[in-house]
Design a protein around this motif. Sequence first.
Motif, mmCIF file in Angstrom:
data_model
loop_
_atom_site.group_PDB
_atom_site.id
_atom_site.type_symbol
_atom_site.label_atom_id
_atom_site.label_comp_id
_atom_site.label_asym_id
_atom_site.label_seq_id
_atom_site.Cartn_x
_atom_site.Cartn_y
_atom_site.Cartn_z
ATOM 1 N N MET A 55 -6.329 8.678 7.825
ATOM 2 C CA MET A 55 -5.002 8.114 7.797
ATOM 3 C C MET A 55 -4.772 7.518 6.420
ATOM 4 O O MET A 55 -5.712 7.224 5.698
ATOM 5 C CB MET A 55 -4.869 7.102 8.939
ATOM 6 N N THR A 56 -3.521 7.330 6.076
ATOM 7 C CA THR A 56 -3.195 6.727 4.788
ATOM 8 C C THR A 56 -2.842 5.249 4.988
ATOM 9 O O THR A 56 -2.509 4.829 6.091
ATOM 10 C CB THR A 56 -2.035 7.467 4.108
ATOM 11 N N LEU A 57 -2.914 4.502 3.914
ATOM 12 C CA LEU A 57 -2.722 3.052 3.982
ATOM 13 C C LEU A 57 -1.347 2.675 4.530
ATOM 14 O O LEU A 57 -1.212 1.686 5.234
ATOM 15 C CB LEU A 57 -2.946 2.437 2.601
ATOM 16 N N ASP A 58 -0.324 3.463 4.239
ATOM 17 C CA ASP A 58 1.017 3.137 4.737
ATOM 18 C C ASP A 58 1.122 3.244 6.253
ATOM 19 O O ASP A 58 2.029 2.674 6.855
ATOM 20 C CB ASP A 58 2.074 4.014 4.067
ATOM 21 N N LEU A 59 0.192 3.944 6.893
ATOM 22 C CA LEU A 59 0.199 4.109 8.354
ATOM 23 C C LEU A 59 -0.749 3.148 9.071
ATOM 24 O O LEU A 59 -0.814 3.152 10.298
ATOM 25 C CB LEU A 59 -0.170 5.550 8.726
ATOM 26 N N LEU A 60 -1.452 2.336 8.328
ATOM 27 C CA LEU A 60 -2.390 1.380 8.918
ATOM 28 C C LEU A 60 -1.627 0.399 9.799
ATOM 29 O O LEU A 60 -0.605 -0.143 9.387
ATOM 30 C CB LEU A 60 -3.119 0.629 7.795
ATOM 31 N N PRO A 61 -2.102 0.170 11.029
ATOM 32 C CA PRO A 61 -1.419 -0.782 11.910
ATOM 33 C C PRO A 61 -1.416 -2.195 11.325
ATOM 34 O O PRO A 61 -2.379 -2.612 10.669
ATOM 35 C CB PRO A 61 -2.245 -0.731 13.199
ATOM 36 N N PHE A 62 -0.337 -2.903 11.569
ATOM 37 C CA PHE A 62 -0.182 -4.275 11.108
ATOM 38 C C PHE A 62 -1.357 -5.131 11.577
ATOM 39 O O PHE A 62 -1.779 -5.049 12.723
ATOM 40 C CB PHE A 62 1.134 -4.849 11.652
ATOM 41 N N GLY A 63 -1.912 -5.912 10.682
ATOM 42 C CA GLY A 63 -3.020 -6.805 11.010
ATOM 43 C C GLY A 63 -4.388 -6.156 10.972
ATOM 44 O O GLY A 63 -5.393 -6.822 11.176
ATOM 45 N N SER A 64 -4.450 -4.862 10.701
ATOM 46 C CA SER A 64 -5.725 -4.142 10.663
ATOM 47 C C SER A 64 -6.352 -4.203 9.279
ATOM 48 O O SER A 64 -5.672 -4.415 8.282
ATOM 49 C CB SER A 64 -5.516 -2.671 11.026
ATOM 50 N N THR A 65 -7.663 -3.979 9.236
ATOM 51 C CA THR A 65 -8.366 -3.835 7.959
ATOM 52 C C THR A 65 -8.948 -2.433 7.882
ATOM 53 O O THR A 65 -9.191 -1.796 8.907
ATOM 54 C CB THR A 65 -9.499 -4.870 7.799
ATOM 55 N N ALA A 66 -9.160 -1.982 6.660
ATOM 56 C CA ALA A 66 -9.682 -0.632 6.453
ATOM 57 C C ALA A 66 -10.370 -0.561 5.101
ATOM 58 O O ALA A 66 -10.200 -1.425 4.243
ATOM 59 C CB ALA A 66 -8.552 0.386 6.521
ATOM 60 N N GLU A 86 -12.019 -2.954 0.478
ATOM 61 C CA GLU A 86 -11.602 -3.293 1.835
ATOM 62 C C GLU A 86 -10.235 -3.950 1.749
ATOM 63 O O GLU A 86 -10.029 -4.907 1.001
ATOM 64 C CB GLU A 86 -12.588 -4.259 2.483
ATOM 65 N N VAL A 87 -9.278 -3.403 2.497
ATOM 66 C CA VAL A 87 -7.904 -3.892 2.452
ATOM 67 C C VAL A 87 -7.411 -4.193 3.866
ATOM 68 O O VAL A 87 -7.942 -3.689 4.849
ATOM 69 C CB VAL A 87 -6.954 -2.863 1.792
ATOM 70 N N GLY A 88 -6.397 -5.014 3.936
ATOM 71 C CA GLY A 88 -5.750 -5.315 5.204
ATOM 72 C C GLY A 88 -4.252 -5.241 5.031
ATOM 73 O O GLY A 88 -3.723 -5.469 3.938
ATOM 74 N N LEU A 89 -3.544 -4.899 6.089
ATOM 75 C CA LEU A 89 -2.088 -4.854 6.041
ATOM 76 C C LEU A 89 -1.559 -6.161 6.614
ATOM 77 O O LEU A 89 -1.704 -6.432 7.802
ATOM 78 C CB LEU A 89 -1.549 -3.658 6.818
ATOM 79 N N ALA A 90 -0.976 -6.989 5.748
ATOM 80 C CA ALA A 90 -0.509 -8.315 6.149
ATOM 81 C C ALA A 90 0.949 -8.307 6.614
ATOM 82 O O ALA A 90 1.297 -8.998 7.569
ATOM 83 C CB ALA A 90 -0.684 -9.296 4.993
ATOM 84 N N HIS A 103 3.020 4.450 -2.863
ATOM 85 C CA HIS A 103 1.693 4.254 -3.439
ATOM 86 C C HIS A 103 0.653 4.157 -2.325
ATOM 87 O O HIS A 103 -0.437 4.719 -2.439
ATOM 88 C CB HIS A 103 1.647 2.995 -4.294
ATOM 89 N N ALA A 104 0.992 3.452 -1.261
ATOM 90 C CA ALA A 104 0.074 3.316 -0.127
ATOM 91 C C ALA A 104 -0.182 4.674 0.532
ATOM 92 O O ALA A 104 -1.277 4.936 1.030
ATOM 93 C CB ALA A 104 0.624 2.320 0.891
ATOM 94 N N ALA A 105 0.818 5.550 0.508
ATOM 95 C CA ALA A 105 0.672 6.883 1.105
ATOM 96 C C ALA A 105 -0.318 7.744 0.327
ATOM 97 O O ALA A 105 -0.845 8.727 0.861
ATOM 98 C CB ALA A 105 2.028 7.582 1.174
ATOM 99 N N ALA A 106 -0.611 7.380 -0.912
ATOM 100 C CA ALA A 106 -1.570 8.133 -1.728
ATOM 101 C C ALA A 106 -3.006 7.666 -1.493
ATOM 102 O O ALA A 106 -3.939 8.242 -2.058
ATOM 103 C CB ALA A 106 -1.215 7.994 -3.202
ATOM 104 N N MET A 107 -3.185 6.631 -0.659
ATOM 105 C CA MET A 107 -4.514 6.066 -0.413
ATOM 106 C C MET A 107 -5.000 6.388 0.998
ATOM 107 O O MET A 107 -4.372 5.994 1.973
ATOM 108 C CB MET A 107 -4.476 4.547 -0.607
#
Length: 79
Positions: free
Chosen positions: A1-12, A40-44, A70-74
Amino acid sequence: MTLDLLPFGSTALITAVDWDQIPREDAQRLRVLGLDEGAEVGLAHRGVFGGKDPLAVTIGRMTVALRRSHAAAMTVHAE
């Protein structure tokens, strides 16, 4: 999955970045901030306007505003 699709509050963990999709100056800035493979990133937060830009991404103790494109490229692996 890409960073823009990461669920809110999740880390990856960022596993890959397609730097060709990000303008050169922006890519350089993101690397300096630590947004690169292995981070390691999280979606705040997600923005509330139109395309829900920007995203607020946490990396370490820092919060960075990031364009959705930009998040979609990660590519990330959720933890």
